[in-house]
Design an enzyme around this catalytic site. Structure first.
Site, PDB file in Angstrom:
ATOM      1  N   TYR A 196       6.361 -10.154   6.555  1.00  0.00           N
ATOM      2  CA  TYR A 196       6.297  -8.714   6.757  1.00  0.00           C
ATOM      3  C   TYR A 196       6.815  -8.387   8.158  1.00  0.00           C
ATOM      4  CZ  TYR A 196       3.472  -7.631   2.598  1.00  0.00           C
ATOM      5  OH  TYR A 196       3.034  -7.456   1.313  1.00  0.00           O
ATOM      6  N   ASP A 224       0.818  -1.206   0.000  1.00  0.00           N
ATOM      7  CA  ASP A 224       0.000   0.000   0.000  1.00  0.00           C
ATOM      8  C   ASP A 224       0.854   1.260   0.000  1.00  0.00           C
ATOM      9  OD1 ASP A 224      -2.276  -1.612   0.172  1.00  0.00           O
ATOM     10  OD2 ASP A 224      -2.217  -1.619   2.367  1.00  0.00           O
TER      11      ASP A 224
END
Length: 251
Positions: free
Chosen positions: A110, A52
């Site tokens: 992540y 994002d």
């Protein structure tokens, strides 16, 4: 036609995410322009995931097809002469015809970074989430561990990209501290939209006493987004590891 895989990294602060958008500057769009300039024509770049706006990648894989005969060992240098300083290609490989950066990815890791200090640090702006109240990393780690396993993760996703299923498998989710920097690392076979940022917000909610770590499995089971924690800011999130059958592409 050759199938070329790129190993790259980027600071996502200046970009509206990875995916090409018509009226916004993105990482993919910037790279496609750079590659087109050295390959002599337009290319379509497939990335390993849609990070994002504001999210970073320490390790990212993308692939494209080209008729250009430029040697693979020269491709990183050539691309990097046409990209801003916040995007860097580290290596390039010629891969199998059926290789696809997202479809061939086995699992991803992540890392969400929290700067946990009484005083803000200008060097962590857009690089870590500033959280001034002291956090107990042992407690955070216990809460993070509640997400491990195969679950329906609808409770920790934002409305966004459509997906056939919200079931994913998390292989590990843990929190460590190094000085004032906390890191939540989570590895899974796939991630939903804003899933890691919502997991982090849920872990922080537990630390704030909103619910106990042991309540997290129930929140997942109910699939109620409003019962979980908030979606924390994007600047603390990094894509840090990837796994492929082609070991050259792993972190």
């Amino acid at each position: 036609m050759r199938n070329i895989a790129l190993k790259l990294m980027y600071n996502g602060t200046a970009y509206h995410g990875w995916q090409v958008q018509k009226n916004a500057v993105t990482v993919c769009g910037t790279l496609e322009k750079a590659i087109a300039s050295i390959c002599g024509g337009p290319v379509h770049l497939t990335g390993c995931g849609r990070t994002d706006a504001g999210v970073h990648a320490e390790h990212y894989i993308a692939n494209f097809r080209t008729d250009s005969r430029i040697p693979v060992d020269r491709i990183p240098f050539a691309i990097n002469t046409h990209t801003p300083e916040d995007i860097a290609v580290k290596e390039a490989f010629e891969v199998a015809e059926d290789f696809n950066a997202i479809g061939s990815c086995l699992k991803k890791e992540y890392t969400y970074r929290i700067y946990n200090s009484r005083f803000k640090n200008p060097f962590y702006v857009n690089r870590a989430y500033f959280y001034p109240k002291h956090l107990d990393e042992g407690f955070l780690d216990r809460a993070a561990g509640m997400f491990v396993g195969t679950h329906d993760f609808a409770a920790v996703r934002s409305v966004g990209t459509e997906t056939k299923s919200t079931v994913r498998t998390i292989y590990y989710c843990h929190v460590t501290r190094n000085g004032d920097l906390l890191e939540l690392k989570v590895c899974a076979n796939g991630f939903l939209y804003n899933m890691v940022r919502a997991i982090t917000g849920t872990v922080l909610y537990a630390a704030e006493g909103k619910f106990a770590p042991e309540d997290i499995p129930g929140i997942l089971e109910r699939g109620d987004r409003s019962a979980a924690g908030p979606t924390v800011p994007p600047g603390g999130l990094y894509l840090t590891r990837l796994w492929y059958e082609d070991g050259r592409l792993n972190a």
